[in-house]
Design an enzyme around this catalytic site. Structure first.
Site, mmCIF file in Angstrom:
data_model
loop_
_atom_site.group_PDB
_atom_site.id
_atom_site.type_symbol
_atom_site.label_atom_id
_atom_site.label_comp_id
_atom_site.label_asym_id
_atom_site.label_seq_id
_atom_site.Cartn_x
_atom_site.Cartn_y
_atom_site.Cartn_z
ATOM 1 N N CYS A 145 9.562 -8.151 -1.340
ATOM 2 C CA CYS A 145 9.558 -7.181 -2.435
ATOM 3 C C CYS A 145 11.020 -6.914 -2.789
ATOM 4 O O CYS A 145 11.841 -6.671 -1.903
ATOM 5 C CB CYS A 145 8.848 -5.906 -2.004
ATOM 6 S SG CYS A 145 7.163 -6.235 -1.475
ATOM 7 N N CYS A 148 13.014 -3.678 -1.613
ATOM 8 C CA CYS A 148 12.885 -3.258 -0.206
ATOM 9 C C CYS A 148 13.884 -3.987 0.681
ATOM 10 O O CYS A 148 13.957 -5.212 0.645
ATOM 11 C CB CYS A 148 11.465 -3.537 0.284
ATOM 12 S SG CYS A 148 11.244 -3.247 2.051
ATOM 13 N N SER A 237 -0.234 1.483 5.241
ATOM 14 C CA SER A 237 0.267 1.116 3.911
ATOM 15 C C SER A 237 0.336 -0.397 3.790
ATOM 16 O O SER A 237 0.909 -1.079 4.636
ATOM 17 C CB SER A 237 1.661 1.716 3.714
ATOM 18 O OG SER A 237 2.210 1.283 2.494
ATOM 19 N N HIS A 261 3.456 0.214 -7.349
ATOM 20 C CA HIS A 261 4.796 0.040 -7.931
ATOM 21 C C HIS A 261 4.867 -0.537 -9.339
ATOM 22 O O HIS A 261 5.921 -0.504 -9.966
ATOM 23 C CB HIS A 261 5.706 -0.783 -7.013
ATOM 24 C CG HIS A 261 5.768 -0.293 -5.612
ATOM 25 N ND1 HIS A 261 5.908 1.041 -5.286
ATOM 26 C CD2 HIS A 261 5.691 -0.941 -4.413
ATOM 27 C CE1 HIS A 261 5.926 1.178 -3.976
ATOM 28 N NE2 HIS A 261 5.788 -0.013 -3.416
ATOM 29 N N CYS A 379 12.342 5.473 3.346
ATOM 30 C CA CYS A 379 11.503 4.299 3.040
ATOM 31 C C CYS A 379 12.346 3.131 2.564
ATOM 32 O O CYS A 379 13.187 3.288 1.685
ATOM 33 C CB CYS A 379 10.549 4.583 1.883
ATOM 34 S SG CYS A 379 9.507 5.970 2.098
HETATM 35 N N1 SAH Z 1 4.763 -3.332 4.075
HETATM 36 C C1 SAH Z 1 4.003 -2.188 3.805
HETATM 37 C C2 SAH Z 1 4.425 -0.962 4.567
HETATM 38 C C3 SAH Z 1 5.903 -0.704 4.722
HETATM 39 S S1 SAH Z 1 6.818 -0.195 3.330
HETATM 40 C C4 SAH Z 1 3.977 -1.918 2.324
HETATM 41 O O1 SAH Z 1 4.718 -2.523 1.590
HETATM 42 O O2 SAH Z 1 3.155 -1.106 1.902
HETATM 43 C C5 SAH Z 1 6.420 1.524 3.092
HETATM 44 C C6 SAH Z 1 6.626 1.984 1.639
HETATM 45 O O3 SAH Z 1 8.013 2.088 1.294
HETATM 46 C C7 SAH Z 1 6.019 1.004 0.658
HETATM 47 O O4 SAH Z 1 5.321 1.663 -0.354
HETATM 48 C C8 SAH Z 1 7.259 0.343 0.103
HETATM 49 O O5 SAH Z 1 6.983 -0.258 -1.106
HETATM 50 C C9 SAH Z 1 8.229 1.480 0.036
HETATM 51 N N2 SAH Z 1 9.627 1.071 -0.126
HETATM 52 C C10 SAH Z 1 10.195 -0.086 0.250
HETATM 53 N N3 SAH Z 1 11.499 -0.106 -0.077
HETATM 54 C C11 SAH Z 1 11.784 1.076 -0.659
HETATM 55 C C12 SAH Z 1 12.972 1.662 -1.195
HETATM 56 N N4 SAH Z 1 14.134 1.011 -1.153
HETATM 57 N N5 SAH Z 1 12.894 2.895 -1.724
HETATM 58 C C13 SAH Z 1 11.704 3.565 -1.722
HETATM 59 N N6 SAH Z 1 10.557 3.065 -1.223
HETATM 60 C C14 SAH Z 1 10.587 1.829 -0.691
HETATM 61 FE FE1 SF4 Z 2 7.285 -5.483 0.716
HETATM 62 FE FE2 SF4 Z 2 6.424 -3.709 2.536
HETATM 63 FE FE3 SF4 Z 2 7.448 -6.076 3.332
HETATM 64 FE FE4 SF4 Z 2 9.058 -4.218 2.265
HETATM 65 S S1 SF4 Z 2 7.944 -4.065 4.193
HETATM 66 S S2 SF4 Z 2 9.028 -6.434 1.771
HETATM 67 S S3 SF4 Z 2 7.720 -3.259 0.760
HETATM 68 S S4 SF4 Z 2 5.576 -5.753 2.134
#
Ligand code: SAH
Ligand code: SF4
Length: 396
Positions: A145, A148, A237, A261, A379
């Site tokens: 993503c 992230c 999540s 998102h 997060c």
């Molecule tokens: N992999 C799972 C769970 C971990 S991430 C998922 O993607 O749902 C937990 C949350 O934090 C997710 O909604 C993710 O999209 C969000 N997130 C990731 N990077 C972020 C960032 N830089 N700022 C705010 N939220 C973020």
């Molecule tokens: Fe995407 Fe969740 Fe993996 Fe981050 S931790 S790359 S938000 S799936």
């Protein structure tokens, strides 16, 4: 190179490049994280009779997860020779806290070392009415993503059930939240003031790509003779591993959060690339089909606010249309920046305007207050601090 989602198998399971192994330096299996039945088998291996094995397994289980004991010697209702036999055959291995950081807002971030020298992070977030532990399910993540930071790191491996439940155990150690001798477990639970009252699988990794490990660990967390948290206090999540969602409802029974998102496939393909495999339509259908979905057990849609990317009024309107008919709340997450991130956080008044549209459509839309930003515990920021520290060490 990170594995692409296309390398996962049909049921959504992914093959990490290093297979998960229980941590057992001395080659002895680790009993932490084993389901009850497997624990019973282990009792037989240590010399318990078939008839007694269930009772012995229950005793050990209660010591491990109700009392937080990590030494065989402390299990005083087991005969000494049996304790010795257990110690000879098995380990009680928990992750080791390497570093603990405390934020000005009370958030605690733990850097934990697990087998193979890998590190994962766990975050404890105290709030007025609850204390939430945000736990990791993988070292790194295969999904990239674009907003992230974890997604920029290569997946190393899935965590074992021991390493997942171990995060809860070490946090309870640090919080001093095990019953004292003479105190019954229910005494500390009944007070309604649990320090660690909720668990969210929102740390590093995609929990539905490590289904068995997450399920076995959560079963221990939910067990009435274990950590004893209600299934409604656990939220998983997912970025949208559609085929595994129903299983999560059936086999774990926890609440579900979806990293949405974006409201068009075009944008979601970029922000959450797993969307190329399971698009919005299939994701929303899986939400509608989620077992036990009701007004009391709504799905949380997470929506990260990215300036000029997904934060227009039109996005908000599309969002409410998209989730029509799903009992839901929408969690707006201000984007947490990390070094080199290609996005900025939306302005505050934009986030509020977005929230207003969602609210008027009848959905609760809390804006998530970033916690622990000063220690990079918010997060999407996990692992960055420890990685940077390592880089600095190398540079010295
Ligand atoms: N992999 C799972 C769970 C971990 S991430 C998922 O993607 O749902 C937990 C949350 O934090 C997710 O909604 C993710 O999209 C969000 N997130 C990731 N990077 C972020 C960032 N830089 N700022 C705010 N939220 C973020
Ligand atoms: Fe995407 Fe969740 Fe993996 Fe981050 S931790 S790359 S938000 S799936």
């Amino acid at each position: 190179m990170p594995l692409s989602p296309d390398m996962s198998s049909e049921d959504g399971a992914v093959t990490p490049d290093v297979v998960a192994v229980p941590r057992n330096e001395g080659n002895r299996p680790n009993l932490i994280g084993l389901p009850r039945e497997a624990l019973r088998t282990a009792m037989i291996e240590a010399g318990a009779s078939e008839r007694q094995s269930k009772m012995r397994a229950n005793q050990v289980w209660r010591w491990l997860y109700q009392r937080g004991v990590s030494e065989w010697e402390a299990m005083t209702d087991l005969a000494k020779p049996f304790r010795a036999a257990l110690a000879e055959k098995f380990e009680l291995q928990r992750p080791e806290i390497v570093e603990r950081q405390l934020s000005a807002d009370g958030t605690r971030k733990y850097l934990l070392r697990i087998s193979g020298g890998h590190e994962v992070e766990t975050v404890y977030i105290p709030e007025e009415d609850r204390g939430t532990l945000c736990i990791s399910s993988q070292v790194g993540c295969t999904l990239s993503c674009t907003f992230c930071h974890t997604g920029t790191q290569k997946l190393v491996r899935n965590l074992t059930a021991a390493e997942i439940v171990g995060q809860v155990l070490v946090a309870r150690d640090d919080l001093g939240e095990w019953p004292q001798p003479g105190q019954r477990p229910q005494d500390i639970h009944e007070s309604g003031k649990r320090l660690l009252s909720n668990v969210v699988l929102m740390g590093m990794g995609e929990p539905l790509y490590n289904f068995d490990g997450v399920r076995d660990a959560m079963k221990i967390v939910m067990d009435g003779e274990g950590v004893s948290l209600s299934r409604r206090r656990i939220t998983l999540s997912t970025s949208g591993v559609v085929p595994a969602m129903a299983r999560a409802g059936e086999e774990i029974g926890c609440l579900l959060a979806i990293s949405l998102h974006a409201t068009t496939d075009e944008l979601r393909d970029v922000l959450v690339p797993i969307n190329k495999r399971w698009n919005l339509e299939s994701l929303l259908q899986a939400c509608r089909d989620y077992p036990r979905l009701s007004n009391a057990e709504r799905i949380t849609f997470e929506y990260v606010m990215l300036k000029g990317v997904n934060d227009a009024d039109a996005d908000a309107k599309r969002l409410v249309k998209l989730i029509q008919g799903v009992p839901a709340k929408i969690n707006l997450i201000p984007f947490n920046p990390w070094p080199g991130a290609p996005y900025e956080c939306s302005d505050w008044d934009r986030i509020e305007a977005f929230a207003e549209i969602v609210n008027r459509a009848g959905y609760a839309s809390p804006i998530r207050t970033p916690r622990g930003r000063d220690i990079l515990a918010a997060c999407g920021q996990l692992k960055s601090a420890s990685e940077r520290a390592r880089r600095e060490k190398v540079a010295l």
